[in-house]
Every structure is written in structure tokens, then in C-alpha cells.
Write an enzyme that holds these catalytic residues in place. Structure first.
Site, PDB file in Angstrom:
ATOM      1  N   MET A  30      37.185  34.097  44.664  1.00 48.95           N
ATOM      2  CA  MET A  30      38.794  34.057  45.074  1.00 48.95           C
ATOM      3  C   MET A  30      38.789  33.331  46.602  1.00 48.95           C
ATOM      4  O   MET A  30      39.915  33.629  47.336  1.00 48.95           O
ATOM      5  CB  MET A  30      39.310  35.504  45.201  1.00 48.95           C
ATOM      6  CG  MET A  30      39.220  36.203  43.774  1.00 48.95           C
ATOM      7  SD  MET A  30      40.314  37.612  43.588  1.00 48.95           S
ATOM      8  CE  MET A  30      39.778  38.560  44.597  1.00 48.95           C
ATOM      9  N   HIS A  37      28.902  34.142  49.181  1.00 47.33           N
ATOM     10  CA  HIS A  37      29.229  33.239  48.377  1.00 47.33           C
ATOM     11  C   HIS A  37      28.123  31.810  48.231  1.00 47.33           C
ATOM     12  O   HIS A  37      27.769  31.541  47.045  1.00 47.33           O
ATOM     13  CB  HIS A  37      30.625  32.480  48.310  1.00 47.33           C
ATOM     14  CG  HIS A  37      31.660  33.538  48.526  1.00 47.33           C
ATOM     15  ND1 HIS A  37      32.190  34.048  49.496  1.00 47.33           N
ATOM     16  CD2 HIS A  37      32.356  34.189  47.405  1.00 47.33           C
ATOM     17  CE1 HIS A  37      33.474  34.957  49.065  1.00 47.33           C
ATOM     18  NE2 HIS A  37      33.289  34.880  47.952  1.00 47.33           N
ATOM     19  N   GLN A 150      25.782  41.438  44.045  1.00 52.18           N
ATOM     20  CA  GLN A 150      25.664  42.765  43.854  1.00 52.18           C
ATOM     21  C   GLN A 150      26.629  43.810  44.394  1.00 52.18           C
ATOM     22  O   GLN A 150      26.784  44.750  44.433  1.00 52.18           O
ATOM     23  CB  GLN A 150      24.096  43.095  44.008  1.00 52.18           C
ATOM     24  CG  GLN A 150      23.902  44.514  43.643  1.00 52.18           C
ATOM     25  CD  GLN A 150      22.666  45.290  44.606  1.00 52.18           C
ATOM     26  OE1 GLN A 150      21.529  44.612  44.508  1.00 52.18           O
ATOM     27  NE2 GLN A 150      22.664  46.251  44.920  1.00 52.18           N
ATOM     28  N   GLN A 155      31.775  45.804  38.997  1.00 50.39           N
ATOM     29  CA  GLN A 155      32.179  44.440  38.647  1.00 50.39           C
ATOM     30  C   GLN A 155      31.171  43.979  37.757  1.00 50.39           C
ATOM     31  O   GLN A 155      31.453  43.091  36.767  1.00 50.39           O
ATOM     32  CB  GLN A 155      32.672  43.582  39.617  1.00 50.39           C
ATOM     33  CG  GLN A 155      33.185  42.102  39.105  1.00 50.39           C
ATOM     34  CD  GLN A 155      33.865  41.388  40.063  1.00 50.39           C
ATOM     35  OE1 GLN A 155      35.094  41.531  40.223  1.00 50.39           O
ATOM     36  NE2 GLN A 155      33.329  40.475  40.758  1.00 50.39           N
TER      37      GLN A 155
HETATM   38  O1  PAF Z   1      34.690  38.777  42.698  1.00 39.64           O
HETATM   39  C1  PAF Z   1      35.730  38.225  42.755  1.00 39.64           C
HETATM   40  O2  PAF Z   1      35.614  37.567  43.749  1.00 39.64           O
HETATM   41  C2  PAF Z   1      36.664  38.341  41.701  1.00 39.64           C
HETATM   42  O3  PAF Z   1      36.724  39.536  41.194  1.00 39.64           O
HETATM   43  C3  PAF Z   1      36.493  37.259  40.448  1.00 39.64           C
HETATM   44  C4  PAF Z   1      34.923  37.463  39.829  1.00 39.64           C
HETATM   45  C5  PAF Z   1      36.116  35.831  41.060  1.00 39.64           C
HETATM   46  C6  PAF Z   1      37.490  37.149  39.549  1.00 39.64           C
HETATM   47  O4  PAF Z   1      38.519  37.030  39.999  1.00 39.64           O
END
Ligand code: PAF
Length: 288
Positions: A30, A37, A150, A155
Site C-alpha cells: 500500500m 518492503h 511476517q 494476514q
Molecule cells: O499488507 C498490505 O500492505 C496490504 O494488506 C496488502 C497485502 C497490500 C493488500 O492491500
């Protein structure tokens, strides 16, 4: 790095990559990117020949509209970071591109128990929204490898379930769960940290310290006293804990009495100055 805003253009390009025998790695984000990231991009580069990163602040996964409107957006810096990290392509769609018919409400993902605990119960509808967007993105990108962090432990389990629910479309996708990256003080890297001031960033390290303390003090038997103690310590330091829990590392079933053998993950969610922070730690590996 090639930038795509339209699904058709991205699909055509991916098609040509596949025709050339290239495998595809995918890092959905996001935005408001940080080293965590970038470590997913690094893993993708090791697993696949082509890396696609997406940046899309998905409105359907925010149960709190204020949280959505405050989500940090740093697109220009993100593009620079991704290019420097060696992402092959960036998918940067707008909301109508992802949801051309408005907010999809009809589809319900059968997430079962996973949706009833921890972030599932604290953030109603959140994981349905995550599944909605991730399924859409996976249908567009159709990757061979999917990189997840992690830090978002629940999620990761939800998306693993989503792949199973997607049947053939999900079967061919290999998930890689990458370790949480931390600031020097131990704070888990997160886009939300950008909303903390300097003093709170220091203080927020207490969440990681609490996880270390749980690992240190964990004993077979009743876990409630340890959970209450840690929750109390966080409260007395100015946090509003949402949960401090210990759960089976594979199923996320909450563990009240531990046999000393079951694989355990400790998970914490707590608000600090109105910012919701989460973190987790595997505190015991299964011995049998
Ligand atoms: O972890 C995130 O940044 C979000 O939940 C994702 C997996 C990109 C989905 O919008």
C-alpha cells in the site's frame, strides 16, 4: 523500472515476459515503502526473473475511514526506492481501475475461525477487504511467487487460505513469508510508524521488548497471568493494548494453557497516540 497504471498494459507486458519464459514475483503493497518492503523485493529477485510491485491503498480493507484518510502516501519517494531496489515493474492503479463497478460487496470469503480472532475481531471486515483486493491483484498479475511480510502474521495465514479458496488460480502461486525488519531499537518497520513522532517511535520499541519478555518468561501452564502482566506494562507506559495473545503458530487458535510443546506465536496490537501498531514473534518452536 516500468510503471503501469492500466491493467491491460500490465497484462500485455506480463504476457510477453511469460512468452520469454520468465517467472513472475509479486510484492503487493500500500506504498509508504520502507526497508521491510524492499527486503520483499530482494526476496522476489532471488525467486523470480521478473518482479512486479503494486502500490494501491485499498479502501475496502479499512474498517475505520479515519485510518484510511490518514494512511501515509509517499508515491514519488516510493518510485525512487523501488527503482533503486531493482523492481522490474510497478503497478500503480487508481481505485476505478481496481474496482470499476464500485465497491464489491457481494463476494464473501470463507475464512472461518481466522476471521473471528485478533485483527479479525478488532477490525471487522478488514480481512474480507484484504482478500477482495489480493484476489483481484493476483488475477491481474498471475504471479509464480508471492512475497508477504511476517509482521502481518494473521494476514499471511488469511492469504494462504485465500489461495486455497481460489482453487486452480491460487494453486500455482508459491508464498514466501519474509522476516520482519526492525529499526535499531527493535520497532517493527511499518508504514504506520511515519505517523509517530520521534518520542513515540522510541517508546513504540516497547512492543518488541514485550514480545521478548513473553519469550523469556513463557512457562507451561496457564498463560493468562503472563498476558495480563504484559498488557498492564504496556498500559502503564501509555499504550492502549488491543490484544496481547499467544496462539498456535499454524492455526492461530488461542492458547490458554500451554503444554510446553505446542508451537506458539505471541501477537500484540496496541495503540500509541492513536496509531495502531502490531507485531509478533514465534516464541516456541514445536518439539514433536
Ligand atoms: O499488507 C498490505 O500492505 C496490504 O494488506 C496488502 C497485502 C497490500 C493488500 O492491500
Amino acid at each position: 523500472m516500468i510503471l503501469f497504471k492500466k491493467i491491460t498494459d500490465l497484462r500485455n507486458w506480463l504476457e510477453s515476459q511469460r512468452k520469454n519464459g520468465k517467472s513472475i514475483g509479486f510484492v503487493p503493497t500500500m506504498g509508504a515503502l520502507h526497508q521491510g518492503h524492499l527486503s520483499l523485493i530482494e526476496t522476489s529477485k532471488q525467486k523470480a526473473e521478473v518482479t512486479v510491485c503494486s502500490i494501491f491503498v485499498n479502501p475496502t480493507q479499512f474498517n475505520d475511514p479515519a485510518d484510511f484518510s490518514k494512511y501515509p502516501v509517499t508515491i514519488e519517494k516510493d518510485i525512487e526506492l523501488l527503482a533503486a531496489a531493482g523492481s522490474t515493474a510497478l503497478f500503480l492503479p487508481d481505485v476505478p481501475e481496481i474496482y470499476p463497478n464500485g465497491r464489491p460487496e457481494s463476494k464473501k470469503y470463507e475464512l472461518g475461525y481466522l476471521e473471528t480472532v485478533l485483527d479479525g475481531s478488532s477490525r471487522p471486515g478488514h480481512f474480507q477487504g484484504v482478500c477482495t483486493v489480493v484476489e483481484r491483484l493476483l488475477e491481474i498479475v498471475a504471479p509464480d511467487h508471492l512475497m508477504l511480510g511476517q509482521k502481518d502474521y494473521q494476514q499471511c495465514l488469511v492469504i494462504t487460505r485465500l489461495l486455497a479458496l481460489m482453487g486452480n488460480a491460487g494453486n500455482g502461486i508459491q508464498i514466501h513469508i519474509c522476516p520482519t525488519l526492525r529499526e535499531e531499537n527493535g520497532l517493527a518497520m511499518s508504514s504506520r510508524n511515519m505517523r509517530l513522532n520521534e518520542a513515540d517511535r522510541e517508546k513504540a520499541a516497547l512492543i518488541h521488548q514485550s514480545l521478548l519478555q513473553i519469550r523469556e518468561e513463557l512457562q507451561p501452564g496457564e498463560l493468562a497471568p503472563l498476558k495480563h502482566k504484559i498488557s498492564g506494562l504496556l498500559s502503564s507506559d501509555g499504550f492502549q493494548p488491543d490484544y496481547v495473545e499467544l496462539a498456535n503458530a499454524k492455526t492461530l487458535a488461542l492458547v490458554e494453557v500451554w503444554d510446553g510443546k505446542e508451537e506458539l506465536v505471541a501477537l500484540i496490537a496496541a495503540f500509541l497516540s492513536g496509531v495502531r501498531l502490531i507485531d509478533n514473534m514465534l516464541v516456541h518452536k514445536a518439539t514433536e
